[in-house]
Design a protein around this motif. Structure first.
Motif, PDB file in Angstrom:
ATOM      1  N   GLU A  40       0.834  -1.202   0.000  1.00  0.00           N
ATOM      2  CA  GLU A  40       0.000   0.000   0.000  1.00  0.00           C
ATOM      3  C   GLU A  40       0.869   1.253   0.000  1.00  0.00           C
ATOM      4  O   GLU A  40       0.631   2.191  -0.763  1.00  0.00           O
ATOM      5  N   TRP A  44       0.842   4.171  -2.767  1.00  0.00           N
ATOM      6  CA  TRP A  44       0.464   5.528  -2.389  1.00  0.00           C
ATOM      7  C   TRP A  44       1.595   6.515  -2.641  1.00  0.00           C
ATOM      8  O   TRP A  44       1.374   7.634  -3.076  1.00  0.00           O
ATOM      9  N   SER A  48       1.466   9.782  -5.093  1.00  0.00           N
ATOM     10  CA  SER A  48       1.617  11.113  -4.499  1.00  0.00           C
ATOM     11  C   SER A  48       2.594  12.000  -5.248  1.00  0.00           C
ATOM     12  O   SER A  48       2.438  13.221  -5.271  1.00  0.00           O
ATOM     13  N   VAL A  97      -6.198   9.098   1.045  1.00  0.00           N
ATOM     14  CA  VAL A  97      -5.931   8.368  -0.198  1.00  0.00           C
ATOM     15  C   VAL A  97      -7.189   8.414  -1.060  1.00  0.00           C
ATOM     16  O   VAL A  97      -8.245   7.941  -0.643  1.00  0.00           O
ATOM     17  N   VAL A 102      -2.773  11.220  -3.314  1.00  0.00           N
ATOM     18  CA  VAL A 102      -2.549  10.890  -1.904  1.00  0.00           C
ATOM     19  C   VAL A 102      -1.931  12.114  -1.243  1.00  0.00           C
ATOM     20  O   VAL A 102      -1.067  12.767  -1.827  1.00  0.00           O
TER      21      VAL A 102
END
Length: 115
Positions: A40, A44, A48, A97, A102
Motif C-alpha cells: 500500500e 500511495w 503522491s 488516499v 494521496v
C-alpha cells in the motif's frame, strides 16, 4: 476515499470534522491498529509524487527514539518502506488516499481537490 488516522490525534480529529463539513464520505482506518502494508505504501507513494520522507511522522516519538533524522539518509528505499510498514505510528497522519492522489498531513487546499 480512505483516511488513515490516529484517533487521539487532534489534527486527525480536525481533518475528520473538515471532511464531514465538506459532505465527503471516507472510509476511516486506525493507523495504529491497522497500519499500512508495504505494498500500500509503495502504491500511495507513487501516486503522491512526493519524496518518501514526507510519509514519515517526523514529529513522532518513535521517529525520535529510532534516531531516524540521522538514519533515514543512509537507508535504502526498500528499508524505509519496510520500516514504515512495521509501525503505523511512523506514518504521517492523517493520510488521505483518493483515486486521483494521496496527501500525507492535513492540507485543506490539497484535500479539497482530491477525488
Amino acid at each position: 476515499m480512505l483516511l488513515l488516522i490516529y484517533p487521539k490525534c487532534s489534527t486527525c480529529k480536525r481533518a475528520c470534522s473538515w471532511l464531514s463539513g465538506q459532505g465527503r464520505e471516507v472510509e476511516i482506518r486506525d493507523i495504529k491498529e491497522n497500519n499500512p502494508s508495504e505494498e500500500e505504501l509503495r502504491r500511495w507513494h507513487a501516486m503522491s509524487g512526493l519524496p518518501l520522507k514526507r510519509f514519515f511522522n517526523t514529529s513522532g516519538k518513535t521517529y525520535r527514539e529510532l534516531d531516524l533524522k540521522n538514519r533515514l539518509p543512509e537507508m535504502s528505499e526498500d528499508e524505509q518502506f519496510a520500516l514504515l510498514a512495521s509501525d503505523g505510528m511512523l506514518v504521517k497522519r492523517p493520510l488521505l488516499v483518493g483515486e486521483t492522489g494521496v496527501c500525507p498531513g492535513f492540507k485543506e487546499d490539497i484535500w479539497a481537490n482530491l477525488k
